[in-house]
Design a protein around this motif. Structure first.
Motif, short mmCIF file in Angstrom:
data_model
loop_
_atom_site.label_atom_id
_atom_site.label_comp_id
_atom_site.label_asym_id
_atom_site.label_seq_id
_atom_site.Cartn_x
_atom_site.Cartn_y
_atom_site.Cartn_z
N PRO A 31 68.88 126.59 11.45
CA PRO A 31 67.90 127.02 11.14
C PRO A 31 67.57 127.19 9.59
N TYR A 32 68.83 127.14 8.97
CA TYR A 32 68.87 127.43 7.36
C TYR A 32 69.28 125.99 6.84
N GLU A 33 69.08 125.06 7.47
CA GLU A 33 69.46 123.88 6.93
C GLU A 33 68.86 123.55 5.65
N ALA A 34 67.64 123.49 5.86
CA ALA A 34 66.67 122.96 4.46
C ALA A 34 67.01 123.99 3.14
N TYR A 35 67.47 125.30 3.55
CA TYR A 35 67.58 126.19 2.53
C TYR A 35 69.01 125.96 1.96
N ILE A 36 69.92 125.59 2.84
CA ILE A 36 71.24 125.31 2.22
C ILE A 36 71.37 124.05 1.30
N ARG A 37 70.53 123.10 1.69
CA ARG A 37 70.37 121.88 0.99
C ARG A 37 69.85 122.06 -0.24
#
Length: 161
Positions: free
Chosen positions: A5-11
């Motif tokens: 769920p946090y992939e976009a934020y982490i990227r």
């Protein structure tokens, strides 16, 4: 756990960190030559939202010309100001004095006049003393207060009240 769920934020965080690193590294030779510290501020941009993350980023340069301009009120919604001071320690070379009033549920809030918000000023002063901070404290904000009132409030903070 599942970071999906946090992939976009982490990227986005990783891209911003890499870009910031490249830019700061380009400035270091000029800082060394001129004797001007590069003081990175914890600004309102959702980067390095935990004290240890920001301290790690600054420390990762392993360079005395890369330090911290700590904004006391900017990240209250992520962690109390005293935790930021403990994590950043001697990296802090300048301070913005600003306050933030958390919502009753502890999430979100708004900027407000210094000493009207959620910052625990006596504890902030104590933590600044512990790290040996004795630099400038610049008031940022305090919308509508007179210069005399802002000065009185800052004097109270400096006095540990």
């Amino acid at each position: 756990g599942d970071n999906g769920p946090y992939e976009a934020y982490i990227r986005a965080q990783n891209q911003a960190t890499d870009a910031s690193r490249r830019e700061v590294e380009q400035l270091i030779p000029a800082a060394e030559q001129t004797g001007v510290i590069i003081a990175l501020e914890n600004v309102w941009n959702n980067l390095w939202v935990k004290p240890k993350f920001f301290a790690h980023f600054i420390n990762s340069f392993d360079n005395p010309w890369v330090q911290c301009y700590y904004d006391i009120g900017n990240h209250v919604k992520y962690a109390p100001s005293e935790q930021w001071i403990r994590a950043l320690g001697k990296l802090i070379v300048k301070c913005h004095v600003k306050d933030f009033k958390l919502n009753d549920d502890g999430h979100g809030g708004r900027f407000c006049n210094i000493r009207d918000g959620s910052v625990n000023w006596p504890l902030v002063r104590e933590e600044l003393d512990k790290i040996g901070y004795n630099g400038w404290m610049t008031i940022e904000g305090s919308g509508g207060l007179s210069l005399d009132e802002r000065s009185r409030r800052l004097d109270a903070i400096i006095a540990g009240k």
